[in-house]
Design a protein around this motif. Structure first.
Motif, PDB file in Angstrom:
ATOM      1  N   GLU A   2       0.828  -1.199   0.000  1.00 64.21           N
ATOM      2  CA  GLU A   2       0.000   0.000   0.000  1.00 64.21           C
ATOM      3  C   GLU A   2       0.864   1.251   0.000  1.00 64.21           C
ATOM      4  OE1 GLU A   2      -3.004   0.071   2.972  1.00 64.21           O
ATOM      5  OE2 GLU A   2      -3.577  -1.984   2.579  1.00 64.21           O
ATOM      6  N   ASN A   3       2.011   1.233   0.655  1.00 65.59           N
ATOM      7  CA  ASN A   3       2.897   2.395   0.686  1.00 65.59           C
ATOM      8  C   ASN A   3       3.415   2.718  -0.713  1.00 65.59           C
ATOM      9  OD1 ASN A   3       2.597   2.789   3.386  1.00 65.59           O
ATOM     10  ND2 ASN A   3       4.410   1.603   3.961  1.00 65.59           N
ATOM     11  N   LYS A   4       3.749   1.693  -1.509  1.00 64.97           N
ATOM     12  CA  LYS A   4       4.230   1.926  -2.864  1.00 64.97           C
ATOM     13  C   LYS A   4       3.126   2.530  -3.724  1.00 64.97           C
ATOM     14  CE  LYS A   4       7.758  -1.624  -3.147  1.00 64.97           C
ATOM     15  NZ  LYS A   4       8.212  -2.829  -3.849  1.00 64.97           N
ATOM     16  N   GLN A   5       1.917   2.079  -3.582  1.00 66.00           N
ATOM     17  CA  GLN A   5       0.802   2.613  -4.355  1.00 66.00           C
ATOM     18  C   GLN A   5       0.529   4.064  -3.978  1.00 66.00           C
ATOM     19  OE1 GLN A   5      -2.363  -0.142  -3.512  1.00 66.00           O
ATOM     20  NE2 GLN A   5      -1.736  -1.583  -5.141  1.00 66.00           N
ATOM     21  N   ILE A   6       0.618   4.361  -2.689  1.00 63.93           N
ATOM     22  CA  ILE A   6       0.406   5.744  -2.227  1.00 63.93           C
ATOM     23  C   ILE A   6       1.498   6.652  -2.792  1.00 63.93           C
ATOM     24  CG2 ILE A   6       0.387   7.245  -0.201  1.00 63.93           C
ATOM     25  CD1 ILE A   6      -0.969   4.936   1.319  1.00 63.93           C
ATOM     26  N   ILE A   7       2.742   6.184  -2.800  1.00 60.74           N
ATOM     27  CA  ILE A   7       3.860   6.984  -3.338  1.00 60.74           C
ATOM     28  C   ILE A   7       3.678   7.187  -4.837  1.00 60.74           C
ATOM     29  CG2 ILE A   7       6.339   6.951  -3.778  1.00 60.74           C
ATOM     30  CD1 ILE A   7       6.683   5.574  -1.063  1.00 60.74           C
ATOM     31  N   ILE A   8       3.283   6.148  -5.571  1.00 62.05           N
ATOM     32  CA  ILE A   8       3.074   6.259  -7.022  1.00 62.05           C
ATOM     33  C   ILE A   8       1.931   7.223  -7.317  1.00 62.05           C
ATOM     34  CG2 ILE A   8       2.368   5.000  -9.092  1.00 62.05           C
ATOM     35  CD1 ILE A   8       3.913   2.601  -8.025  1.00 62.05           C
ATOM     36  N   ILE A   9       0.838   7.095  -6.597  1.00 63.49           N
ATOM     37  CA  ILE A   9      -0.306   7.995  -6.806  1.00 63.49           C
ATOM     38  C   ILE A   9       0.090   9.436  -6.469  1.00 63.49           C
ATOM     39  CG2 ILE A   9      -2.617   8.597  -5.985  1.00 63.49           C
ATOM     40  CD1 ILE A   9      -3.146   5.585  -5.690  1.00 63.49           C
ATOM     41  N   GLY A  10       0.833   9.630  -5.402  1.00 62.15           N
ATOM     42  CA  GLY A  10       1.304  10.967  -5.027  1.00 62.15           C
ATOM     43  C   GLY A  10       2.220  11.548  -6.093  1.00 62.15           C
ATOM     44  N   ALA A  11       3.116  10.721  -6.636  1.00 61.13           N
ATOM     45  CA  ALA A  11       4.027  11.191  -7.688  1.00 61.13           C
ATOM     46  C   ALA A  11       3.249  11.584  -8.931  1.00 61.13           C
ATOM     47  CB  ALA A  11       5.058  10.105  -8.010  1.00 61.13           C
ATOM     48  N   ILE A  12       2.245  10.804  -9.292  1.00 63.09           N
ATOM     49  CA  ILE A  12       1.412  11.116 -10.463  1.00 63.09           C
ATOM     50  C   ILE A  12       0.678  12.435 -10.253  1.00 63.09           C
ATOM     51  CG2 ILE A  12      -0.610  10.376 -11.785  1.00 63.09           C
ATOM     52  CD1 ILE A  12       0.373   7.476 -11.396  1.00 63.09           C
ATOM     53  N   ILE A  13       0.159  12.650  -9.058  1.00 71.34           N
ATOM     54  CA  ILE A  13      -0.544  13.904  -8.746  1.00 71.34           C
ATOM     55  C   ILE A  13       0.417  15.083  -8.831  1.00 71.34           C
ATOM     56  CG2 ILE A  13      -1.715  15.184  -6.911  1.00 71.34           C
ATOM     57  CD1 ILE A  13      -3.026  12.524  -6.081  1.00 71.34           C
ATOM     58  N   VAL A  14       1.628  14.948  -8.282  1.00 78.27           N
ATOM     59  CA  VAL A  14       2.629  16.036  -8.325  1.00 78.27           C
ATOM     60  C   VAL A  14       3.009  16.337  -9.764  1.00 78.27           C
ATOM     61  CG1 VAL A  14       5.005  16.613  -7.712  1.00 78.27           C
ATOM     62  CG2 VAL A  14       3.498  15.636  -6.000  1.00 78.27           C
ATOM     63  N   ILE A  15       3.213  15.300 -10.581  1.00 77.41           N
ATOM     64  CA  ILE A  15       3.566  15.511 -11.996  1.00 77.41           C
ATOM     65  C   ILE A  15       2.422  16.197 -12.733  1.00 77.41           C
ATOM     66  CG2 ILE A  15       4.038  14.298 -14.164  1.00 77.41           C
ATOM     67  CD1 ILE A  15       5.629  12.253 -12.490  1.00 77.41           C
ATOM     68  N   ALA A  16       1.184  15.783 -12.461  1.00 79.74           N
ATOM     69  CA  ALA A  16       0.029  16.400 -13.112  1.00 79.74           C
ATOM     70  C   ALA A  16      -0.071  17.880 -12.737  1.00 79.74           C
ATOM     71  CB  ALA A  16      -1.243  15.653 -12.757  1.00 79.74           C
ATOM     72  N   ILE A  17       0.130  18.186 -11.462  1.00 78.25           N
ATOM     73  CA  ILE A  17       0.079  19.594 -11.013  1.00 78.25           C
ATOM     74  C   ILE A  17       1.196  20.391 -11.678  1.00 78.25           C
ATOM     75  CG2 ILE A  17       0.387  21.100  -9.009  1.00 78.25           C
ATOM     76  CD1 ILE A  17      -1.113  18.984  -7.349  1.00 78.25           C
ATOM     77  N   ALA A  18       2.389  19.825 -11.795  1.00 74.83           N
ATOM     78  CA  ALA A  18       3.513  20.508 -12.434  1.00 74.83           C
ATOM     79  C   ALA A  18       3.210  20.788 -13.901  1.00 74.83           C
ATOM     80  CB  ALA A  18       4.780  19.675 -12.290  1.00 74.83           C
ATOM     81  N   ILE A  19       2.595  19.828 -14.599  1.00 73.54           N
ATOM     82  CA  ILE A  19       2.247  20.027 -16.009  1.00 73.54           C
ATOM     83  C   ILE A  19       1.215  21.137 -16.158  1.00 73.54           C
ATOM     84  CG2 ILE A  19       1.097  18.947 -17.989  1.00 73.54           C
ATOM     85  CD1 ILE A  19       2.491  16.318 -17.170  1.00 73.54           C
ATOM     86  N   VAL A  20       0.217  21.152 -15.289  1.00 83.20           N
ATOM     87  CA  VAL A  20      -0.806  22.199 -15.340  1.00 83.20           C
ATOM     88  C   VAL A  20      -0.179  23.564 -15.082  1.00 83.20           C
ATOM     89  CG1 VAL A  20      -2.879  23.092 -14.185  1.00 83.20           C
ATOM     90  CG2 VAL A  20      -2.733  20.672 -14.770  1.00 83.20           C
TER      91      VAL A  20
END
Length: 121
Positions: A2-20
């Protein structure tokens, strides 16, 4: 797991915010300035007893430029024989012979001077 999934989801959210954010900055930088709109109130529906004077819409023609009579060596125009004569007198002294070349510049004809005004020694 679950920790790996949370980190991956968090990284995806950070990348999406950076792109926006990068897209917004890019659009702001490349945005062309819009002309300022007139912010005055339209009072065309109000009635008043103000007299309106007619406006003269004639176009003003510029004065025709004077034709230069001759030019100094630096390109400054002179507009009359008298102006050229005074210029030669002040610059070289009395008794100088000169003529105006086809290109409008003054050429000296007095012995002891080159045509462009340099003194021969």
């Amino acid at each position: 797991m679950e920790n790996k999934q949370i980190i991956i989801i968090g990284a995806i959210i950070v990348i999406a915010i950076a792109i926006v954010c990068a897209t917004v900055v890019f659009l702001k930088v490349n945005e062309t300035p819009k002309p300022v709109e007139n912010q005055t109130n339209n009072a065309s529906n109000t009635s008043s007893n103000v007299a309106v004077e007619s406006v003269n819409t004639e176009t003003v023609q510029p004065e025709p430029q004077k034709k230069a009579y001759a030019y100094k060596s630096d390109g400054t125009p002179m507009y009359s024989y008298q102006e050229v004569s005074n210029y030669i007198y002040r610059k070289y002294g009395p008794g100088m012979r000169w003529h105006i070349q086809d290109n409008g510049y003054i050429s000296l004809d007095t012995p002891g001077y080159t045509s462009d005004g340099r003194r021969l020694y």
